[in-house]
Write a protein that holds these residues in place. Structure first.
Motif, PDB file in Angstrom:
ATOM      1  N   MET A   1     -33.523 -43.427  -6.883  1.00 39.87           N
ATOM      2  CA  MET A   1     -32.741 -42.935  -5.765  1.00 39.87           C
ATOM      3  C   MET A   1     -31.271 -43.330  -5.921  1.00 39.87           C
ATOM      4  SD  MET A   1     -33.037 -43.763  -1.695  1.00 39.87           S
ATOM      5  CE  MET A   1     -32.921 -45.514  -1.768  1.00 39.87           C
ATOM      6  N   TYR A   2     -31.020 -44.545  -6.359  1.00 41.22           N
ATOM      7  CA  TYR A   2     -29.646 -45.024  -6.431  1.00 41.22           C
ATOM      8  C   TYR A   2     -28.852 -44.265  -7.492  1.00 41.22           C
ATOM      9  CZ  TYR A   2     -32.184 -48.410  -3.778  1.00 41.22           C
ATOM     10  OH  TYR A   2     -32.994 -48.975  -2.836  1.00 41.22           O
ATOM     11  N   LYS A   3     -29.527 -43.906  -8.570  1.00 39.69           N
ATOM     12  CA  LYS A   3     -28.889 -43.123  -9.617  1.00 39.69           C
ATOM     13  C   LYS A   3     -28.484 -41.747  -9.073  1.00 39.69           C
ATOM     14  CE  LYS A   3     -29.748 -41.255 -14.207  1.00 39.69           C
ATOM     15  NZ  LYS A   3     -30.718 -41.050 -15.272  1.00 39.69           N
ATOM     16  N   ASN A  15     -14.859 -40.643  -4.872  1.00 40.48           N
ATOM     17  CA  ASN A  15     -14.935 -42.035  -5.263  1.00 40.48           C
ATOM     18  C   ASN A  15     -15.708 -42.796  -4.184  1.00 40.48           C
ATOM     19  OD1 ASN A  15     -13.039 -42.796  -3.194  1.00 40.48           O
ATOM     20  ND2 ASN A  15     -11.381 -42.209  -4.559  1.00 40.48           N
ATOM     21  N   GLN A  16     -16.020 -44.031  -4.456  1.00 35.62           N
ATOM     22  CA  GLN A  16     -16.803 -44.812  -3.503  1.00 35.62           C
ATOM     23  C   GLN A  16     -16.096 -44.939  -2.161  1.00 35.62           C
ATOM     24  OE1 GLN A  16     -17.923 -48.571  -5.206  1.00 35.62           O
ATOM     25  NE2 GLN A  16     -19.693 -47.675  -6.248  1.00 35.62           N
ATOM     26  N   LYS A  17     -14.789 -45.042  -2.191  1.00 34.79           N
ATOM     27  CA  LYS A  17     -14.022 -45.172  -0.951  1.00 34.79           C
ATOM     28  C   LYS A  17     -14.239 -43.965  -0.042  1.00 34.79           C
ATOM     29  CE  LYS A  17      -9.387 -46.057   0.786  1.00 34.79           C
ATOM     30  NZ  LYS A  17      -7.972 -46.232   0.441  1.00 34.79           N
ATOM     31  N   ASP A  18     -14.271 -42.761  -0.626  1.00 38.07           N
ATOM     32  CA  ASP A  18     -14.507 -41.549   0.163  1.00 38.07           C
ATOM     33  C   ASP A  18     -15.840 -41.621   0.890  1.00 38.07           C
ATOM     34  OD1 ASP A  18     -12.118 -40.352  -0.823  1.00 38.07           O
ATOM     35  OD2 ASP A  18     -13.207 -39.558  -2.570  1.00 38.07           O
ATOM     36  N   ILE A  19     -16.875 -42.018   0.167  1.00 38.50           N
ATOM     37  CA  ILE A  19     -18.226 -42.008   0.738  1.00 38.50           C
ATOM     38  C   ILE A  19     -18.425 -43.158   1.713  1.00 38.50           C
ATOM     39  CG2 ILE A  19     -20.686 -41.973   0.212  1.00 38.50           C
ATOM     40  CD1 ILE A  19     -18.992 -39.483  -0.712  1.00 38.50           C
ATOM     41  N   CYS A  20     -17.830 -44.298   1.435  1.00 38.16           N
ATOM     42  CA  CYS A  20     -18.006 -45.407   2.381  1.00 38.16           C
ATOM     43  C   CYS A  20     -17.310 -45.098   3.696  1.00 38.16           C
ATOM     44  CB  CYS A  20     -17.563 -46.745   1.788  1.00 38.16           C
ATOM     45  SG  CYS A  20     -15.815 -46.965   1.540  1.00 38.16           S
ATOM     46  N   GLN A  21     -16.246 -44.292   3.675  1.00 35.73           N
ATOM     47  CA  GLN A  21     -15.617 -43.853   4.923  1.00 35.73           C
ATOM     48  C   GLN A  21     -16.551 -42.926   5.695  1.00 35.73           C
ATOM     49  OE1 GLN A  21     -11.868 -42.204   3.639  1.00 35.73           O
ATOM     50  NE2 GLN A  21     -10.855 -44.196   3.664  1.00 35.73           N
ATOM     51  N   LEU A  22     -17.214 -42.026   4.987  1.00 38.43           N
ATOM     52  CA  LEU A  22     -18.184 -41.132   5.617  1.00 38.43           C
ATOM     53  C   LEU A  22     -19.304 -41.929   6.291  1.00 38.43           C
ATOM     54  CD1 LEU A  22     -19.544 -38.221   5.892  1.00 38.43           C
ATOM     55  CD2 LEU A  22     -20.744 -38.841   3.787  1.00 38.43           C
ATOM     56  N   LEU A  23     -19.786 -42.941   5.595  1.00 34.60           N
ATOM     57  CA  LEU A  23     -20.904 -43.744   6.095  1.00 34.60           C
ATOM     58  C   LEU A  23     -20.463 -44.892   7.001  1.00 34.60           C
ATOM     59  CD1 LEU A  23     -23.039 -43.938   2.838  1.00 34.60           C
ATOM     60  CD2 LEU A  23     -23.309 -42.363   4.769  1.00 34.60           C
ATOM     61  N   ARG A  24     -19.156 -45.050   7.146  1.00 32.01           N
ATOM     62  CA  ARG A  24     -18.588 -46.112   7.989  1.00 32.01           C
ATOM     63  C   ARG A  24     -19.096 -47.495   7.583  1.00 32.01           C
ATOM     64  NH1 ARG A  24     -16.804 -43.682  13.490  1.00 32.01           N
ATOM     65  NH2 ARG A  24     -16.902 -41.477  13.015  1.00 32.01           N
ATOM     66  N   MET A  25     -18.868 -47.791   6.315  1.00 32.02           N
ATOM     67  CA  MET A  25     -19.253 -49.101   5.784  1.00 32.02           C
ATOM     68  C   MET A  25     -18.194 -49.545   4.793  1.00 32.02           C
ATOM     69  SD  MET A  25     -22.271 -48.299   2.973  1.00 32.02           S
ATOM     70  CE  MET A  25     -23.465 -47.888   4.210  1.00 32.02           C
ATOM     71  N   TYR A  30     -21.334 -50.207   0.125  1.00 28.04           N
ATOM     72  CA  TYR A  30     -21.719 -48.958  -0.516  1.00 28.04           C
ATOM     73  C   TYR A  30     -22.029 -49.185  -1.992  1.00 28.04           C
ATOM     74  CZ  TYR A  30     -21.995 -44.282  -2.212  1.00 28.04           C
ATOM     75  OH  TYR A  30     -22.465 -43.149  -2.813  1.00 28.04           O
ATOM     76  N   SER A  31     -21.241 -50.003  -2.642  1.00 25.06           N
ATOM     77  CA  SER A  31     -21.484 -50.323  -4.047  1.00 25.06           C
ATOM     78  C   SER A  31     -22.857 -50.970  -4.219  1.00 25.06           C
ATOM     79  CB  SER A  31     -20.390 -51.263  -4.560  1.00 25.06           C
ATOM     80  OG  SER A  31     -20.627 -51.601  -5.899  1.00 25.06           O
ATOM     81  N   LYS A  32     -23.229 -51.817  -3.291  1.00 25.51           N
ATOM     82  CA  LYS A  32     -24.554 -52.454  -3.344  1.00 25.51           C
ATOM     83  C   LYS A  32     -25.663 -51.418  -3.225  1.00 25.51           C
ATOM     84  CE  LYS A  32     -23.011 -56.877  -1.502  1.00 25.51           C
ATOM     85  NZ  LYS A  32     -23.021 -57.778  -0.343  1.00 25.51           N
ATOM     86  N   ILE A  33     -25.451 -50.382  -2.426  1.00 24.80           N
ATOM     87  CA  ILE A  33     -26.448 -49.311  -2.297  1.00 24.80           C
ATOM     88  C   ILE A  33     -26.574 -48.572  -3.623  1.00 24.80           C
ATOM     89  CG2 ILE A  33     -26.924 -47.080  -1.211  1.00 24.80           C
ATOM     90  CD1 ILE A  33     -25.742 -48.289   1.386  1.00 24.80           C
ATOM     91  N   GLU A  34     -25.446 -48.200  -4.210  1.00 25.31           N
ATOM     92  CA  GLU A  34     -25.479 -47.473  -5.485  1.00 25.31           C
ATOM     93  C   GLU A  34     -26.117 -48.291  -6.605  1.00 25.31           C
ATOM     94  OE1 GLU A  34     -21.895 -45.744  -6.980  1.00 25.31           O
ATOM     95  OE2 GLU A  34     -21.940 -44.123  -5.515  1.00 25.31           O
ATOM     96  N   ASN A  35     -26.026 -49.594  -6.504  1.00 30.00           N
ATOM     97  CA  ASN A  35     -26.586 -50.463  -7.535  1.00 30.00           C
ATOM     98  C   ASN A  35     -27.988 -50.957  -7.204  1.00 30.00           C
ATOM     99  OD1 ASN A  35     -24.457 -50.607  -9.570  1.00 30.00           O
ATOM    100  ND2 ASN A  35     -23.248 -51.456  -7.897  1.00 30.00           N
ATOM    101  N   GLU A  44     -28.049 -43.105   7.143  1.00 37.38           N
ATOM    102  CA  GLU A  44     -27.138 -42.939   6.010  1.00 37.38           C
ATOM    103  C   GLU A  44     -27.673 -41.887   5.043  1.00 37.38           C
ATOM    104  OE1 GLU A  44     -25.731 -47.614   6.209  1.00 37.38           O
ATOM    105  OE2 GLU A  44     -27.262 -47.002   4.765  1.00 37.38           O
ATOM    106  N   LEU A  45     -28.971 -41.896   4.829  1.00 38.25           N
ATOM    107  CA  LEU A  45     -29.612 -40.885   3.987  1.00 38.25           C
ATOM    108  C   LEU A  45     -29.379 -39.497   4.568  1.00 38.25           C
ATOM    109  CD1 LEU A  45     -31.531 -39.952   1.709  1.00 38.25           C
ATOM    110  CD2 LEU A  45     -33.422 -40.471   3.262  1.00 38.25           C
TER     111      LEU A  45
END
Length: 70
Positions: A1-3, A15-25, A30-35, A44-45
Motif C-alpha cells: 500500500m505504501y508503495k 511532492n510530499q508537501k502538497d499531499i501533507c497539506q491535503l491531509l492536514r498533517m 506523511y513521510s512515515k506513512i509513505e515509508n 486519509e485513505l
C-alpha cells in the motif's frame, strides 16, 4: 500500500508537501506513512482516493485497476 501511495504522488508530479497539506498533517507524518512506519487512517485513505481519482481498493492493493466504476 505504501508503495502505491508514493507512486501515485510521484506519477502525478506532487511532492510530499502538497499531499501533507491535503491531509492536514506534517510532512514528517506523511513521510512515515509513505515509508510504512505510520498507518494511514480511513479518512486519509478516502481523501487520497478522491484526490487521485482511484479506488481505495487500488491504494490498498486489493486490485490493480485504478479506474473507479461509475
Amino acid at each position: 500500500m505504501y508503495k502505491r501511495i508514493r507512486e501515485l504522488r510521484e506519477d502525478n508530479d506532487y511532492n510530499q508537501k502538497d499531499i501533507c497539506q491535503l491531509l492536514r498533517m506534517t510532512q514528517s507524518n506523511y513521510s512515515k506513512i509513505e515509508n510504512g512506519v505510520q498507518q494511514l487512517k480511513a479518512d486519509e485513505l478516502k481523501k487520497l482516493a478522491i484526490f487521485y481519482r482511484v479506488s481505495a481498493d487500488y491504494i490498498l492493493e486489493i486490485t490493480n485497476k485504478k479506474d473507479i466504476k461509475k
